[in-house]
Design an enzyme around this catalytic site. Structure first.
Site, PDB file in Angstrom:
ATOM      1  N   GLU A 192       9.795   1.649  10.983  1.00 23.90           N
ATOM      2  CA  GLU A 192      10.727   2.471  10.997  1.00 23.90           C
ATOM      3  C   GLU A 192      10.097   4.038  11.096  1.00 23.90           C
ATOM      4  O   GLU A 192       9.039   4.329  10.257  1.00 23.90           O
ATOM      5  CB  GLU A 192      11.467   2.448   9.588  1.00 23.90           C
ATOM      6  CG  GLU A 192      12.666   3.292   9.539  1.00 23.90           C
ATOM      7  CD  GLU A 192      12.601   4.410   9.097  1.00 23.90           C
ATOM      8  OE1 GLU A 192      12.049   5.702   9.947  1.00 23.90           O
ATOM      9  OE2 GLU A 192      12.804   4.900   7.863  1.00 23.90           O
ATOM     10  N   CYS A 206      13.512  10.496   6.652  1.00 26.66           N
ATOM     11  CA  CYS A 206      13.705  10.047   8.168  1.00 26.66           C
ATOM     12  C   CYS A 206      14.685  10.193   9.014  1.00 26.66           C
ATOM     13  O   CYS A 206      14.763  10.440   9.845  1.00 26.66           O
ATOM     14  CB  CYS A 206      13.096   8.548   8.002  1.00 26.66           C
ATOM     15  SG  CYS A 206      13.539   7.464   6.761  1.00 26.66           S
ATOM     16  N   GLY A 260       6.847   5.138   8.633  1.00 27.54           N
ATOM     17  CA  GLY A 260       5.794   6.539   8.605  1.00 27.54           C
ATOM     18  C   GLY A 260       5.926   7.198  10.061  1.00 27.54           C
ATOM     19  O   GLY A 260       6.935   7.074  10.723  1.00 27.54           O
ATOM     20  N   SER A 261       4.900   7.758  10.540  1.00 24.67           N
ATOM     21  CA  SER A 261       4.916   8.481  11.829  1.00 24.67           C
ATOM     22  C   SER A 261       4.741   7.659  12.979  1.00 24.67           C
ATOM     23  O   SER A 261       4.109   6.338  12.854  1.00 24.67           O
ATOM     24  CB  SER A 261       3.882   9.286  11.892  1.00 24.67           C
ATOM     25  OG  SER A 261       2.484   8.624  11.830  1.00 24.67           O
ATOM     26  N   GLY A 296       2.487   4.215  13.708  1.00 25.19           N
ATOM     27  CA  GLY A 296       3.293   2.942  13.922  1.00 25.19           C
ATOM     28  C   GLY A 296       2.733   2.282  15.156  1.00 25.19           C
ATOM     29  O   GLY A 296       2.484   1.069  15.416  1.00 25.19           O
ATOM     30  N   GLU A 323       9.693  15.578  14.996  1.00 26.65           N
ATOM     31  CA  GLU A 323      10.019  15.403  13.694  1.00 26.65           C
ATOM     32  C   GLU A 323       9.317  16.403  12.951  1.00 26.65           C
ATOM     33  O   GLU A 323       8.102  16.495  12.910  1.00 26.65           O
ATOM     34  CB  GLU A 323       9.921  14.206  12.877  1.00 26.65           C
ATOM     35  CG  GLU A 323      10.592  13.857  11.852  1.00 26.65           C
ATOM     36  CD  GLU A 323      10.477  12.276  11.561  1.00 26.65           C
ATOM     37  OE1 GLU A 323       9.306  11.769  11.494  1.00 26.65           O
ATOM     38  OE2 GLU A 323      11.317  11.610  11.211  1.00 26.65           O
ATOM     39  N   LYS A 339       0.920  -1.118   0.071  1.00 27.43           N
ATOM     40  CA  LYS A 339      -0.016  -0.168   0.200  1.00 27.43           C
ATOM     41  C   LYS A 339       0.841   1.145   0.092  1.00 27.43           C
ATOM     42  O   LYS A 339       1.436   1.634   1.204  1.00 27.43           O
ATOM     43  CB  LYS A 339      -0.907   0.020   0.964  1.00 27.43           C
ATOM     44  CG  LYS A 339      -1.935   1.079   1.044  1.00 27.43           C
ATOM     45  CD  LYS A 339      -2.491   1.865   2.215  1.00 27.43           C
ATOM     46  CE  LYS A 339      -1.640   3.005   2.610  1.00 27.43           C
ATOM     47  NZ  LYS A 339      -1.526   4.040   1.681  1.00 27.43           N
TER      48      LYS A 339
HETATM   49  P1  NAI Z   1       1.767   8.638   8.219  1.00 30.27           P
HETATM   50  O1  NAI Z   1       2.360   7.745   9.273  1.00 30.27           O
HETATM   51  O2  NAI Z   1       0.203   8.642   8.266  1.00 30.27           O
HETATM   52  O3  NAI Z   1       1.854   7.863   6.690  1.00 30.27           O
HETATM   53  C1  NAI Z   1       2.558   6.802   6.330  1.00 30.27           C
HETATM   54  C2  NAI Z   1       2.095   5.516   5.835  1.00 30.27           C
HETATM   55  O4  NAI Z   1       1.103   4.974   6.538  1.00 30.27           O
HETATM   56  C3  NAI Z   1       1.258   6.111   4.429  1.00 30.27           C
HETATM   57  O5  NAI Z   1       1.099   5.052   3.285  1.00 30.27           O
HETATM   58  C4  NAI Z   1      -0.406   6.234   5.269  1.00 30.27           C
HETATM   59  O6  NAI Z   1      -1.212   5.873   4.122  1.00 30.27           O
HETATM   60  C5  NAI Z   1      -0.258   5.071   6.141  1.00 30.27           C
HETATM   61  N1  NAI Z   1      -1.542   5.148   6.956  1.00 30.27           N
HETATM   62  C6  NAI Z   1      -2.093   6.110   7.708  1.00 30.27           C
HETATM   63  N2  NAI Z   1      -2.901   6.102   8.535  1.00 30.27           N
HETATM   64  C7  NAI Z   1      -2.853   4.360   8.529  1.00 30.27           C
HETATM   65  C8  NAI Z   1      -3.574   3.387   9.456  1.00 30.27           C
HETATM   66  N3  NAI Z   1      -4.491   3.866  10.012  1.00 30.27           N
HETATM   67  N4  NAI Z   1      -3.279   2.311   9.130  1.00 30.27           N
HETATM   68  C9  NAI Z   1      -2.521   1.648   8.153  1.00 30.27           C
HETATM   69  N5  NAI Z   1      -1.889   2.646   7.350  1.00 30.27           N
HETATM   70  C10 NAI Z   1      -1.991   4.062   7.539  1.00 30.27           C
HETATM   71  O7  NAI Z   1       2.295   9.735   7.990  1.00 30.27           O
HETATM   72  P2  NAI Z   1       1.914  11.387   7.570  1.00 30.27           P
HETATM   73  O8  NAI Z   1       0.493  11.727   8.177  1.00 30.27           O
HETATM   74  O9  NAI Z   1       1.942  11.213   5.907  1.00 30.27           O
HETATM   75  O10 NAI Z   1       3.116  12.119   7.937  1.00 30.27           O
HETATM   76  C11 NAI Z   1       3.200  12.798   9.052  1.00 30.27           C
HETATM   77  C12 NAI Z   1       4.367  12.727   9.874  1.00 30.27           C
HETATM   78  O11 NAI Z   1       4.785  11.429   9.952  1.00 30.27           O
HETATM   79  C13 NAI Z   1       5.425  13.510   8.787  1.00 30.27           C
HETATM   80  O12 NAI Z   1       5.743  14.905   8.995  1.00 30.27           O
HETATM   81  C14 NAI Z   1       6.766  12.753   9.430  1.00 30.27           C
HETATM   82  O13 NAI Z   1       7.227  13.446  10.682  1.00 30.27           O
HETATM   83  C15 NAI Z   1       6.356  11.391   9.748  1.00 30.27           C
HETATM   84  N6  NAI Z   1       6.611  10.381   8.705  1.00 30.27           N
HETATM   85  C16 NAI Z   1       7.793   9.830   8.881  1.00 30.27           C
HETATM   86  C17 NAI Z   1       8.269   9.011   7.659  1.00 30.27           C
HETATM   87  C18 NAI Z   1       9.663   8.224   7.833  1.00 30.27           C
HETATM   88  O14 NAI Z   1      10.231   8.209   6.794  1.00 30.27           O
HETATM   89  N7  NAI Z   1       9.963   7.883   9.013  1.00 30.27           N
HETATM   90  C19 NAI Z   1       7.594   8.938   6.423  1.00 30.27           C
HETATM   91  C20 NAI Z   1       6.362   9.680   6.564  1.00 30.27           C
HETATM   92  C21 NAI Z   1       6.022  10.364   7.526  1.00 30.27           C
END
Ligand code: NAI
Ligand code: MG
Length: 477
Positions: free
Chosen positions: A246, A280, A224-225, A229, A379, A171
């Site tokens: 991660e 990240c 992701g966030s 996580g 972050e 996904k």
């Molecule tokens: P997010 O954690 O919501 O998105 C990451 C992934 O998780 C995306 O594919 C999203 O569709 C998916 N996701 C979202 N809600 C979910 C759920 N309930 N169940 C399963 N999958 C789900 O992150 P977002 O909102 O795009 O970004 C917010 C903050 O997160 C950023 O500002 C950053 O600080 C952090 N982040 C860190 C990343 C890293 O590389 N470690 C990558 C992306 C975001």
């Protein structure tokens, strides 16, 4: 319109709904992806199981390696096309988009070569017994990919899972699907059987949640966030499904007075402006020996003022952020800094050619950021560098370890003993001495401690996480 890719076929979502695809450089929609739902995940998981049961479990490790190598070649042939797709979808400057496509090639090459080198052991045991361990794949693995490095994170996650003998349901993030749909098509052309790699697009809380909950998924990789996580762990715990997480960082760059500043300064800048700070492992905290704090900030400030931000195709130092809400997130951090009286040393420049509708943010250098302020703790995921000074080595360690995160640390010093002492004392999954990030390092295990997550991706180490160990004891007398 973009479709899901399930069992080597392009299919619509059963929802009949779509999500617009936005170009961050101008904020305009230029395509649509499927807004998939739990039914589409069911379809993809079924396709993956069918693939495993009928074809994939019989394919030898050497043949998996050949398939991954053919995919690496396909991606290399289509590298410019993939880079252009990624550039428009994610707002990446040309150099970054090309580097991401090149990294994807390297991941597939690396894991192609690793397939037939992953093996168990034989163990000494009682007289009359022979004991061995087998490294077996989990089965159907789920991959929830973020939007900051879609191709690179797909490469490390899906590349490793396939090499270890798993099949994949992926996904992508709703903001960054296009390149991965294309890569899955290339995988079919490279000879991957139907169902080995499936792509289902849509919102995280809908289709991501359905993937994480699905009983047919045997391992989840999530980047992701921290907030999501936690959710993934809770959902996976219901069925004791293993996860690799991660969750980003607040990584320190620690500069001692004896450092080679000519080497450190460009690396410090690159580590926070690369991909507009949406990395990240971004080096988002700068800890500086008080003896050189003022002169270093002066030099860095001059360099920040020269940084230029603009549309991705102009290939400047910095492109746009991914979306409006991310831009708003960065603005909120900066207005908090202003309210707290945190001094701004310098800012880069957004060029006139940048449309007002794009999601731009000038790189910003802040100083004297209090260690407990949210700017030094959370972050930002934007090009914002927070500087603070330390008195001595102990103080540097204390500041370095003073966040919930522990992903990467950079240490700049010529003192060899101090290099080792610092590397031992910083709480971090990776430590770089007199460099930062080692240029990506497909071969180098990557992952965090504390809230940065657990499990390791990249390198050979990742393959252990994508397998489960079976111990087989035979009594033969
Ligand atoms: P997010 O954690 O919501 O998105 C990451 C992934 O998780 C995306 O594919 C999203 O569709 C998916 N996701 C979202 N809600 C979910 C759920 N309930 N169940 C399963 N999958 C789900 O992150 P977002 O909102 O795009 O970004 C917010 C903050 O997160 C950023 O500002 C950053 O600080 C952090 N982040 C860190 C990343 C890293 O590389 N470690 C990558 C992306 C975001
Ligand atoms: Mg987009």
């Amino acid at each position: 319109m973009q479709l899901n890719y399930i069992a080597n076929a392009s299919v619509r979502s059963s929802s009949g709904k779509t999500i617009p695809v936005i170009d961050p450089s101008d904020g305009q929609a230029f395509d649509e992806i499927q807004r998939s739902n739990a039914q589409d995940i069911d379809h993809a998981v079924q396709a993956a199981h069918d693939c495993m049961d009928t074809v994939w479990r019989k394919i030898t490790a050497a043949e998996r390696g050949r398939l991954l190598m053919r995919l690496a070649e396909k991606v290399e042939q289509h590298a410019d096309e993939l880079a252009m797709i990624e550039q428009r979808d994610c707002g990446k400057p040309t150099k970054q988009a090309k580097a991401d496509a090149a990294a994807l090639v390297r991941y597939f090459e690396f894991y192609a070569g690793a397939c037939d080198k992953l093996h168990g052991e034989t163990l000494p045991y009682l007289d009359g017994y022979s004991v061995m361990t087998w490294r077996e794949p989990h089965g159907v693995t789920g991959h929830i990919i973020p939007w900051n490095y879609p191709m690179q994170i797909f490469g490390r996650s899906v590349g490793g899972a396939l090499a270890a003998g798993n099949v994949c349901v992926v996904k992508p993030a709703e903001d960054a699907c296009l390149s991965l749909i294309r890569v899955a098509q290339l995988a079919a052309e490279a000879g991957f059987p139907a169902g080995a790699i499936n792509i289902v697009t849509g919102y995280g809380h809908e289709v991501g949640d359905a993937l994480a909950r699905h009983k047919g998924i045997h391992h989840i990789s999530f980047t992701g966030s921290p907030k999501i996580g936690t959710l993934i762990q809770q959902v996976a715990a219901e069925r004791h499904c293993p996860v690799t997480l991660e969750l980003g960082g607040k990584s320190p760059q620690i500069v001692f007075a004896d450092a080679d500043l000519d080497a450190a300064i460009p690396a410090v800048i690159n580590a926070i402006v690369q991909n507009a700070g949406q990395t990240c492992s971004a080096g988002s905290r700068l800890l500086v020996d008080e003896m050189i704090y003022e002169p270093l900030l002066e030099r860095l400030g001059q360099a920040f003022e020269r940084l230029r931000v603009g549309p991705a195709t102009m290939d400047l130092d910095v492109g746009p952020l991914i979306r409006q809400t991310q831009q708003q997130r960065v603005w909120d951090f900066l207005s908090d800094a202003q309210v707290a009286g945190i001094p701004m040393v310098a800012q880069g420049e957004i060029v006139d050619e940048a449309p007002d509708t794009g999601f731009y943010q000038a790189p910003t250098l802040l100083r004297d950021v209090p260690v407990m302020h949210r700017l030094a703790q959370e972050e930002v995921f934007g090009p914002v560098l927070c500087a603070m000074s330390f008195r001595d080595e102990n103080h540097a360690v204390e500041l370095a370890n003073a966040t919930q995160f522990g992903l990467v640390a950079g240490i700049w010093t010529r003192d060899g003993s101090r290099q080792f002492r610092m590397a031992k004392r910083v709480q971090s999954g990776q430590v770089f001495i007199n460099n930062y990030g080692a240029g990506g390092g497909v071969e180098l295990p990557f992952g965090g401690v504390k809230s940065s997550g657990y499990g390791r991706e990249k390198g050979f180490e990742a393959l252990y996480g994508f397998t489960t160990l079976k111990t087989v004891a035979i009594k033969h007398g």
